[in-house]
Design a protein around this motif. Structure first.
Motif, PDB file in Angstrom:
ATOM      1  N   PHE A  50       0.832  -1.197   0.000  1.00 39.14           N
ATOM      2  CA  PHE A  50       0.000   0.000   0.000  1.00 39.14           C
ATOM      3  C   PHE A  50       0.869   1.249   0.000  1.00 39.14           C
ATOM      4  O   PHE A  50       1.989   1.243   0.505  1.00 39.14           O
ATOM      5  CB  PHE A  50      -0.916   0.018   1.232  1.00 39.14           C
ATOM      6  CG  PHE A  50      -2.120  -0.872   1.109  1.00 39.14           C
ATOM      7  CD1 PHE A  50      -3.372  -0.334   0.855  1.00 39.14           C
ATOM      8  CD2 PHE A  50      -2.009  -2.246   1.263  1.00 39.14           C
ATOM      9  CE1 PHE A  50      -4.502  -1.143   0.748  1.00 39.14           C
ATOM     10  CE2 PHE A  50      -3.129  -3.067   1.154  1.00 39.14           C
ATOM     11  CZ  PHE A  50      -4.368  -2.511   0.902  1.00 39.14           C
ATOM     12  N   GLU A  51       0.322   2.321  -0.553  1.00 34.71           N
ATOM     13  CA  GLU A  51       1.010   3.610  -0.533  1.00 34.71           C
ATOM     14  C   GLU A  51      -0.028   4.730  -0.540  1.00 34.71           C
ATOM     15  O   GLU A  51      -1.172   4.535  -0.954  1.00 34.71           O
ATOM     16  CB  GLU A  51       1.940   3.756  -1.731  1.00 34.71           C
ATOM     17  CG  GLU A  51       1.243   3.703  -3.074  1.00 34.71           C
ATOM     18  CD  GLU A  51       2.220   3.765  -4.247  1.00 34.71           C
ATOM     19  OE1 GLU A  51       1.994   4.587  -5.160  1.00 34.71           O
ATOM     20  OE2 GLU A  51       3.201   2.985  -4.244  1.00 34.71           O
ATOM     21  N   ASP A  52       0.376   5.901  -0.046  1.00 38.77           N
ATOM     22  CA  ASP A  52      -0.520   7.057  -0.036  1.00 38.77           C
ATOM     23  C   ASP A  52      -0.596   7.626  -1.453  1.00 38.77           C
ATOM     24  O   ASP A  52       0.413   8.077  -2.004  1.00 38.77           O
ATOM     25  CB  ASP A  52      -0.011   8.123   0.931  1.00 38.77           C
ATOM     26  CG  ASP A  52      -0.086   7.658   2.377  1.00 38.77           C
ATOM     27  OD1 ASP A  52      -1.088   7.016   2.725  1.00 38.77           O
ATOM     28  OD2 ASP A  52       0.852   7.922   3.151  1.00 38.77           O
ATOM     29  N   ARG A  63      -4.685   5.848   1.295  1.00 39.94           N
ATOM     30  CA  ARG A  63      -3.724   4.742   1.231  1.00 39.94           C
ATOM     31  C   ARG A  63      -4.364   3.575   0.489  1.00 39.94           C
ATOM     32  O   ARG A  63      -5.327   2.960   0.973  1.00 39.94           O
ATOM     33  CB  ARG A  63      -3.297   4.333   2.634  1.00 39.94           C
ATOM     34  CG  ARG A  63      -2.028   3.480   2.654  1.00 39.94           C
ATOM     35  CD  ARG A  63      -1.337   3.550   3.990  1.00 39.94           C
ATOM     36  NE  ARG A  63      -0.088   2.806   3.986  1.00 39.94           N
ATOM     37  CZ  ARG A  63       1.080   3.271   3.568  1.00 39.94           C
ATOM     38  NH1 ARG A  63       1.147   4.519   3.113  1.00 39.94           N
ATOM     39  NH2 ARG A  63       2.172   2.533   3.593  1.00 39.94           N
ATOM     40  N   LEU A  64      -3.831   3.278  -0.696  1.00 41.90           N
ATOM     41  CA  LEU A  64      -4.398   2.280  -1.594  1.00 41.90           C
ATOM     42  C   LEU A  64      -3.307   1.322  -2.065  1.00 41.90           C
ATOM     43  O   LEU A  64      -2.113   1.625  -1.953  1.00 41.90           O
ATOM     44  CB  LEU A  64      -5.013   2.961  -2.820  1.00 41.90           C
ATOM     45  CG  LEU A  64      -6.239   3.854  -2.589  1.00 41.90           C
ATOM     46  CD1 LEU A  64      -6.534   4.673  -3.837  1.00 41.90           C
ATOM     47  CD2 LEU A  64      -7.443   3.011  -2.206  1.00 41.90           C
ATOM     48  N   PRO A  65      -3.698   0.160  -2.603  1.00 44.03           N
ATOM     49  CA  PRO A  65      -2.691  -0.693  -3.237  1.00 44.03           C
ATOM     50  C   PRO A  65      -1.889   0.096  -4.261  1.00 44.03           C
ATOM     51  O   PRO A  65      -2.446   0.893  -5.028  1.00 44.03           O
ATOM     52  CB  PRO A  65      -3.533  -1.788  -3.898  1.00 44.03           C
ATOM     53  CG  PRO A  65      -4.762  -1.875  -3.036  1.00 44.03           C
ATOM     54  CD  PRO A  65      -5.044  -0.459  -2.616  1.00 44.03           C
ATOM     55  N   GLY A  66      -0.581  -0.107  -4.263  1.00 41.66           N
ATOM     56  CA  GLY A  66       0.291   0.699  -5.102  1.00 41.66           C
ATOM     57  C   GLY A  66      -0.016   0.631  -6.579  1.00 41.66           C
ATOM     58  O   GLY A  66       0.256   1.582  -7.318  1.00 41.66           O
ATOM     59  N   ASP A  67      -0.596  -0.493  -7.040  1.00 37.93           N
ATOM     60  CA  ASP A  67      -0.884  -0.614  -8.473  1.00 37.93           C
ATOM     61  C   ASP A  67      -2.346  -0.318  -8.801  1.00 37.93           C
ATOM     62  O   ASP A  67      -2.803  -0.628  -9.896  1.00 37.93           O
ATOM     63  CB  ASP A  67      -0.493  -1.998  -8.992  1.00 37.93           C
ATOM     64  CG  ASP A  67      -1.185  -3.131  -8.238  1.00 37.93           C
ATOM     65  OD1 ASP A  67      -1.932  -2.836  -7.280  1.00 37.93           O
ATOM     66  OD2 ASP A  67      -0.969  -4.297  -8.599  1.00 37.93           O
ATOM     67  N   PHE A  68      -3.093   0.282  -7.872  1.00 36.88           N
ATOM     68  CA  PHE A  68      -4.426   0.767  -8.209  1.00 36.88           C
ATOM     69  C   PHE A  68      -4.290   1.927  -9.190  1.00 36.88           C
ATOM     70  O   PHE A  68      -3.566   2.888  -8.929  1.00 36.88           O
ATOM     71  CB  PHE A  68      -5.153   1.245  -6.948  1.00 36.88           C
ATOM     72  CG  PHE A  68      -6.164   0.262  -6.418  1.00 36.88           C
ATOM     73  CD1 PHE A  68      -5.946  -1.099  -6.520  1.00 36.88           C
ATOM     74  CD2 PHE A  68      -7.321   0.691  -5.793  1.00 36.88           C
ATOM     75  CE1 PHE A  68      -6.866  -2.020  -6.021  1.00 36.88           C
ATOM     76  CE2 PHE A  68      -8.251  -0.214  -5.293  1.00 36.88           C
ATOM     77  CZ  PHE A  68      -8.026  -1.569  -5.413  1.00 36.88           C
ATOM     78  N   THR A  69      -4.983   1.838 -10.316  1.00 30.76           N
ATOM     79  CA  THR A  69      -4.911   2.880 -11.339  1.00 30.76           C
ATOM     80  C   THR A  69      -6.315   3.346 -11.699  1.00 30.76           C
ATOM     81  O   THR A  69      -7.288   2.608 -11.527  1.00 30.76           O
ATOM     82  CB  THR A  69      -4.205   2.368 -12.606  1.00 30.76           C
ATOM     83  OG1 THR A  69      -4.878   1.192 -13.070  1.00 30.76           O
ATOM     84  CG2 THR A  69      -2.749   2.042 -12.325  1.00 30.76           C
ATOM     85  N   PRO A  70      -6.444   4.571 -12.204  1.00 35.32           N
ATOM     86  CA  PRO A  70      -7.770   5.055 -12.597  1.00 35.32           C
ATOM     87  C   PRO A  70      -8.277   4.324 -13.830  1.00 35.32           C
ATOM     88  O   PRO A  70      -7.541   4.090 -14.785  1.00 35.32           O
ATOM     89  CB  PRO A  70      -7.537   6.545 -12.873  1.00 35.32           C
ATOM     90  CG  PRO A  70      -6.083   6.666 -13.156  1.00 35.32           C
ATOM     91  CD  PRO A  70      -5.406   5.606 -12.362  1.00 35.32           C
ATOM     92  N   ARG A  71      -9.540   3.940 -13.811  1.00 35.68           N
ATOM     93  CA  ARG A  71     -10.175   3.308 -14.964  1.00 35.68           C
ATOM     94  C   ARG A  71     -10.636   4.380 -15.948  1.00 35.68           C
ATOM     95  O   ARG A  71     -10.935   5.510 -15.577  1.00 35.68           O
ATOM     96  CB  ARG A  71     -11.388   2.492 -14.527  1.00 35.68           C
ATOM     97  CG  ARG A  71     -11.118   1.391 -13.520  1.00 35.68           C
ATOM     98  CD  ARG A  71     -10.238   0.302 -14.092  1.00 35.68           C
ATOM     99  NE  ARG A  71      -8.846   0.464 -13.691  1.00 35.68           N
ATOM    100  CZ  ARG A  71      -7.848  -0.254 -14.178  1.00 35.68           C
ATOM    101  NH1 ARG A  71      -8.058  -1.150 -15.110  1.00 35.68           N
ATOM    102  NH2 ARG A  71      -6.626  -0.057 -13.761  1.00 35.68           N
ATOM    103  N   THR A  72     -10.678   4.015 -17.211  1.00 32.90           N
ATOM    104  CA  THR A  72     -11.132   4.951 -18.237  1.00 32.90           C
ATOM    105  C   THR A  72     -12.651   5.110 -18.168  1.00 32.90           C
ATOM    106  O   THR A  72     -13.349   4.296 -17.560  1.00 32.90           O
ATOM    107  CB  THR A  72     -10.750   4.464 -19.636  1.00 32.90           C
ATOM    108  OG1 THR A  72     -11.472   3.248 -19.921  1.00 32.90           O
ATOM    109  CG2 THR A  72      -9.255   4.201 -19.736  1.00 32.90           C
TER     110      THR A  72
END
Length: 205
Positions: A50-52, A63-72
């Motif tokens: 996790f990272e901020d 604070r979310l999983p580091g590889d969480f990315t915004p969806r299109t």
């Protein structure tokens, strides 16, 4: 290499055993002792860091999983095809929950947030799919007031557990939800509760 029916059946049974072990009481009990502030967190045996993360152009952090990315926009509309799609969704390809955000146009001073949240609950109880509220919590913090709702909502493929929150960002209400299948709530409800409470509104100097 030729795969016989028996070999395929054995492989399938092994996969089922592995999946059952990932969701066993023993695994969940051990994982619940971990925190998103640890160097690494296991979620159903999957190691996650996790990272901020700065969201809404740095107006808030969570604070979310580091590889969480915004969806299109197209990806969001495919998932929320029944309407009322959120403005922002963050997720990855292998975890069983996602973060959805709506930064509304409703002007709500922070000192009136708790009253405004009552109207949110009133509307949710009377509009849309049937929902059952499990709990409500008010946080009055230096980093910004928050109201948390825990609820169950009917979904097309079952029942969803929703860890929902309301807060104020620049005088407007921000609403967010971390949701997942109710069957996973013993592990994911405490985890997503910790994630929600990690939200910080960036204060101007």
């Amino acid at each position: 290499m030729i795969y016989t029916d028996e070999a395929i059946l054995q492989a399938r049974k092994q996969m089922e055993r592995n999946e059952k072990e990932r969701h066993s009481e023993k695994v969940i009990k051990a994982e619940l002792e971990q925190s998103i502030y640890d160097e690494e967190v296991a979620i159903f045996h999957i190691p996650v860091r996790f990272e901020d993360k700065a969201l809404l152009d740095g107006k808030v952090t969570m604070r979310l999983p580091g590889d969480f990315t915004p969806r299109t926009k197209e990806e969001i509309e495919r998932v929320y095809f029944m309407g009322n799609s959120p403005q922002y969704v963050y997720s990855n390809s292998y975890l069983d929950f996602a973060l959805a955000l709506n930064w509304t146009s409703h002007e709500v001073p922070e000192d009136l947030l708790f009253d405004a949240a009552k109207n949110v609950r009133y509307m949710m109880e009377r509009v849309g799919p049937k929902m059952r509220f499990l709990g409500e919590e008010k946080l009055d913090r230096e980093e910004g007031k928050m109201v948390l709702f825990k609820l169950l909502a009917n979904a097309i493929d079952g029942v969803s557990y929703m860890n929902m929150f309301c807060t104020c960002v620049e005088g407007r209400m921000l609403m967010g939800t971390l949701s997942f299948d109710q069957k996973l709530s013993k592990r994911l409800a405490p985890l997503t509760d910790e994630i929600v409470k990690s939200l910080r509104v960036t204060k101007e100097d």
